[in-house]
Motif scaffolding. Structure first.
Motif, PDB file in Angstrom:
ATOM      1  N   LEU A 177       0.830  -1.209   0.000  1.00  0.00           N
ATOM      2  CA  LEU A 177       0.000   0.000   0.000  1.00  0.00           C
ATOM      3  C   LEU A 177       0.863   1.257   0.000  1.00  0.00           C
ATOM      4  CD1 LEU A 177      -2.622  -0.946   2.766  1.00  0.00           C
ATOM      5  CD2 LEU A 177      -2.844  -1.236   0.273  1.00  0.00           C
ATOM      6  N   GLY A 178       2.135   1.075   0.368  1.00  0.00           N
ATOM      7  CA  GLY A 178       3.006   2.242   0.551  1.00  0.00           C
ATOM      8  C   GLY A 178       2.480   3.130   1.658  1.00  0.00           C
ATOM      9  N   ALA A 179       1.911   2.471   2.688  1.00  0.00           N
ATOM     10  CA  ALA A 179       1.292   3.263   3.765  1.00  0.00           C
ATOM     11  C   ALA A 179       1.432   2.540   5.101  1.00  0.00           C
ATOM     12  CB  ALA A 179      -0.192   3.485   3.461  1.00  0.00           C
ATOM     13  N   TRP A 180       1.389   3.311   6.166  1.00  0.00           N
ATOM     14  CA  TRP A 180       1.415   2.750   7.522  1.00  0.00           C
ATOM     15  C   TRP A 180       0.005   2.446   7.972  1.00  0.00           C
ATOM     16  CZ3 TRP A 180       5.397   1.667  11.034  1.00  0.00           C
ATOM     17  CH2 TRP A 180       6.693   1.964  10.576  1.00  0.00           C
ATOM     18  N   ARG A 181      -0.108   1.390   8.755  1.00  0.00           N
ATOM     19  CA  ARG A 181      -1.377   1.010   9.346  1.00  0.00           C
ATOM     20  C   ARG A 181      -1.163   0.696  10.820  1.00  0.00           C
ATOM     21  NH1 ARG A 181      -5.613  -1.078   6.091  1.00  0.00           N
ATOM     22  NH2 ARG A 181      -5.715   0.080   4.129  1.00  0.00           N
ATOM     23  N   VAL A 182      -2.210   0.870  11.630  1.00  0.00           N
ATOM     24  CA  VAL A 182      -2.212   0.389  13.019  1.00  0.00           C
ATOM     25  C   VAL A 182      -3.319  -0.658  13.096  1.00  0.00           C
ATOM     26  CG1 VAL A 182      -2.627   0.983  15.452  1.00  0.00           C
ATOM     27  CG2 VAL A 182      -1.390   2.584  13.974  1.00  0.00           C
ATOM     28  N   SER A 183      -3.011  -1.818  13.654  1.00  0.00           N
ATOM     29  CA  SER A 183      -3.990  -2.906  13.654  1.00  0.00           C
ATOM     30  C   SER A 183      -3.975  -3.691  14.955  1.00  0.00           C
ATOM     31  CB  SER A 183      -3.696  -3.882  12.502  1.00  0.00           C
ATOM     32  OG  SER A 183      -4.656  -4.930  12.458  1.00  0.00           O
ATOM     33  N   MET A 184      -5.139  -4.182  15.324  1.00  0.00           N
ATOM     34  CA  MET A 184      -5.168  -5.196  16.358  1.00  0.00           C
ATOM     35  C   MET A 184      -4.531  -6.463  15.774  1.00  0.00           C
ATOM     36  SD  MET A 184      -8.770  -4.949  18.408  1.00  0.00           S
ATOM     37  CE  MET A 184      -9.412  -3.353  18.932  1.00  0.00           C
ATOM     38  N   THR A 185      -3.998  -7.273  16.655  1.00  0.00           N
ATOM     39  CA  THR A 185      -3.316  -8.494  16.248  1.00  0.00           C
ATOM     40  C   THR A 185      -4.245  -9.698  16.437  1.00  0.00           C
ATOM     41  OG1 THR A 185      -2.536  -8.791  18.505  1.00  0.00           O
ATOM     42  CG2 THR A 185      -1.116  -7.517  16.976  1.00  0.00           C
ATOM     43  N   PHE A 186      -3.810 -10.874  16.007  1.00  0.00           N
ATOM     44  CA  PHE A 186      -4.622 -12.073  16.199  1.00  0.00           C
ATOM     45  C   PHE A 186      -4.943 -12.318  17.680  1.00  0.00           C
ATOM     46  CE2 PHE A 186      -5.191 -13.268  12.020  1.00  0.00           C
ATOM     47  CZ  PHE A 186      -4.037 -13.539  11.315  1.00  0.00           C
ATOM     48  N   PRO A 187      -3.952 -12.190  18.595  1.00  0.00           N
ATOM     49  CA  PRO A 187      -4.299 -12.412  20.012  1.00  0.00           C
ATOM     50  C   PRO A 187      -5.445 -11.523  20.494  1.00  0.00           C
ATOM     51  CG  PRO A 187      -1.917 -12.322  19.763  1.00  0.00           C
ATOM     52  CD  PRO A 187      -2.501 -11.937  18.438  1.00  0.00           C
ATOM     53  N   ALA A 188      -5.493 -10.292  20.042  1.00  0.00           N
ATOM     54  CA  ALA A 188      -6.575  -9.392  20.473  1.00  0.00           C
ATOM     55  C   ALA A 188      -7.893  -9.771  19.805  1.00  0.00           C
ATOM     56  CB  ALA A 188      -6.217  -7.942  20.143  1.00  0.00           C
ATOM     57  N   LEU A 189      -7.862  -9.961  18.503  1.00  0.00           N
ATOM     58  CA  LEU A 189      -9.104 -10.237  17.761  1.00  0.00           C
ATOM     59  C   LEU A 189      -9.695 -11.579  18.174  1.00  0.00           C
ATOM     60  CD1 LEU A 189      -7.903  -9.015  14.251  1.00  0.00           C
ATOM     61  CD2 LEU A 189      -9.498  -7.807  15.789  1.00  0.00           C
ATOM     62  N   ASN A 190      -8.852 -12.571  18.369  1.00  0.00           N
ATOM     63  CA  ASN A 190      -9.344 -13.924  18.649  1.00  0.00           C
ATOM     64  C   ASN A 190      -9.797 -14.122  20.087  1.00  0.00           C
ATOM     65  OD1 ASN A 190      -9.189 -15.022  16.063  1.00  0.00           O
ATOM     66  ND2 ASN A 190      -7.000 -15.467  16.278  1.00  0.00           N
ATOM     67  N   ALA A 191      -9.684 -13.070  20.905  1.00  0.00           N
ATOM     68  CA  ALA A 191     -10.170 -13.158  22.297  1.00  0.00           C
ATOM     69  C   ALA A 191     -11.660 -12.835  22.384  1.00  0.00           C
ATOM     70  CB  ALA A 191      -9.387 -12.179  23.184  1.00  0.00           C
ATOM     71  N   ALA A 192     -12.255 -12.444  21.268  1.00  0.00           N
ATOM     72  CA  ALA A 192     -13.647 -11.963  21.267  1.00  0.00           C
ATOM     73  C   ALA A 192     -14.658 -13.068  21.577  1.00  0.00           C
ATOM     74  CB  ALA A 192     -13.974 -11.343  19.907  1.00  0.00           C
ATOM     75  N   ALA A 193     -15.806 -12.661  22.093  1.00  0.00           N
ATOM     76  CA  ALA A 193     -16.902 -13.611  22.340  1.00  0.00           C
ATOM     77  C   ALA A 193     -17.611 -13.955  21.030  1.00  0.00           C
ATOM     78  CB  ALA A 193     -17.891 -13.025  23.343  1.00  0.00           C
ATOM     79  N   ASN A 194     -17.726 -12.945  20.148  1.00  0.00           N
ATOM     80  CA  ASN A 194     -18.356 -13.175  18.843  1.00  0.00           C
ATOM     81  C   ASN A 194     -17.578 -12.416  17.772  1.00  0.00           C
ATOM     82  OD1 ASN A 194     -21.154 -14.471  19.599  1.00  0.00           O
ATOM     83  ND2 ASN A 194     -20.871 -12.755  21.017  1.00  0.00           N
ATOM     84  N   ILE A 195     -17.254 -13.094  16.678  1.00  0.00           N
ATOM     85  CA  ILE A 195     -16.606 -12.445  15.540  1.00  0.00           C
ATOM     86  C   ILE A 195     -17.523 -12.612  14.327  1.00  0.00           C
ATOM     87  CG2 ILE A 195     -14.614 -12.391  13.994  1.00  0.00           C
ATOM     88  CD1 ILE A 195     -12.897 -13.525  16.258  1.00  0.00           C
ATOM     89  N   LEU A 196     -17.855 -11.488  13.700  1.00  0.00           N
ATOM     90  CA  LEU A 196     -18.641 -11.512  12.467  1.00  0.00           C
ATOM     91  C   LEU A 196     -17.732 -11.023  11.340  1.00  0.00           C
ATOM     92  CD1 LEU A 196     -21.986  -9.802  13.617  1.00  0.00           C
ATOM     93  CD2 LEU A 196     -21.334 -12.220  13.802  1.00  0.00           C
ATOM     94  N   VAL A 197     -17.553 -11.845  10.307  1.00  0.00           N
ATOM     95  CA  VAL A 197     -16.772 -11.436   9.136  1.00  0.00           C
ATOM     96  C   VAL A 197     -17.758 -11.179   7.995  1.00  0.00           C
ATOM     97  CG1 VAL A 197     -14.855 -11.972   7.590  1.00  0.00           C
ATOM     98  CG2 VAL A 197     -14.864 -12.914   9.914  1.00  0.00           C
ATOM     99  N   LEU A 198     -17.784  -9.943   7.521  1.00  0.00           N
ATOM    100  CA  LEU A 198     -18.736  -9.545   6.483  1.00  0.00           C
ATOM    101  C   LEU A 198     -17.984  -9.472   5.163  1.00  0.00           C
ATOM    102  CD1 LEU A 198     -20.058  -8.651   9.184  1.00  0.00           C
ATOM    103  CD2 LEU A 198     -20.867  -6.590   8.012  1.00  0.00           C
TER     104      LEU A 198
END
Ligand code: 6PG
Length: 259
Positions: A177-198
């Motif tokens: 992308l030639g750009a910086w991003r800030v993101s949650m990581t797998f450990p953070a995302l996968n701790a969720a009670a419910n994940i919806l992928v649209l």
């Protein structure tokens, strides 16, 4: 818990179904704990869902005053920039509902990316570990999208952030992308009670078939790394995105989802 798949005729029915599901999760969380925590996805797919969630009919299900809104990732741009995920969420949802400003936890894309990531990690740990006494960021719901290259949040193929096991948030320069991003990581995302992928659109169909059919290789298809430790994962797809996958037995005649 095995991932579930729901297929909808078009983006409109997908957006409505996603909003319904989020509102039900909110209603349950609020009645059980008096609080609802949601992590929003970036990109364009969820925006129709956000607009529907802002409708008055959901006001009785979602007590926005007891809702905390986080972001799964952010582009490193000011919050007013057209690229900003925060701006998009504010315009479609957050400026239309009575969520207190202090309950909106945005990633500060306008500052140094590493500082933004450190600050956000601190904010998340303060909220979940100090305030809620939870070891992990167990969002009631995390919303995610998927890019045509299989990325999700800002977890892009072949990037070191995919192997992060400790941090909840990280900043990285995405070369493609030639750009910086800030993101949650797998450990953070996968701790969720419910994940919806649209996921919607024909341009995602080929990749989605690989995500579902190929052996798991999150380094190449990062969304394959979305596996809630102790929660549900539901894929909400429109027929176009699903078009390269075998129809599930429950698919109704009109392509709509049978109950
Ligand atoms: C972002 C998102 C990203 C998005 C996918 C799909 O900041 O762009 O976090 O992961 O969900 O790129 O984007 P669309 O919904 O626009 O196709």
């Amino acid at each position: 818990m095995a991932p579930q798949t729901r297929i909808y005729n078009n983006t409109g029915t997908l957006a409505r179904a996603a909003a319904e599901r989020i509102a039900l999760i909110a209603e349950h969380a609020l009645s059980a704990r008096g609080r609802f925590t949601i992590c929003l996805a970036g990109g364009s797919t969820p925006l129709s869902t956000y607009e529907i969630l802002a409708l008055p009919e959901y006001g009785s299900m979602i007590d926005w005053n007891q809702t905390h809104v986080f972001f799964g990732d952010e582009r490193c741009v000011p919050p007013t920039d057209r690229e900003s995920n925060y701006r998009a969420a504010r315009e479609t949802l957050l400026s239309h509902v009575p969520v207190p400003l202090g309950n909106i936890h945005r990633i500060h894309g306008e500052i140094d990316p590493s500082a933004a990531a450190e600050n956000y990690e601190r904010e998340m740990r303060d909220f979940f570990q100090k305030r809620l006494n939870q070891a992990k960021p167990r969002f009631d719901v995390v919303l995610l999208g998927m890019g045509a290259d299989g990325h999700t949040a800002s977890l892009f193929p072949g990037t070191p952030i995919l192997r992060e096991k400790e941090k909840w948030v990280a900043a990285h320069r995405v070369e493609k992308l030639g750009a910086w991003r800030v993101s949650m990581t797998f450990p953070a995302l996968n701790a969720a009670a419910n994940i919806l992928v649209l996921v919607s659109g024909k341009d995602k169909a080929e990749t989605l078939a690989r995500v579902f059919n190929d052996p798991p290789r999150p380094d190449f298809l990062p969304v394959q790394g979305i596996k809630p430790e102790d929660g549900s994962l539901i894929w909400l797809l429109d027929e176009a995105a699903h078009s390269k996958l075998e129809p599930p037995p429950s698919l109704g005649q009109d392509g709509g989802q049978l109950p």
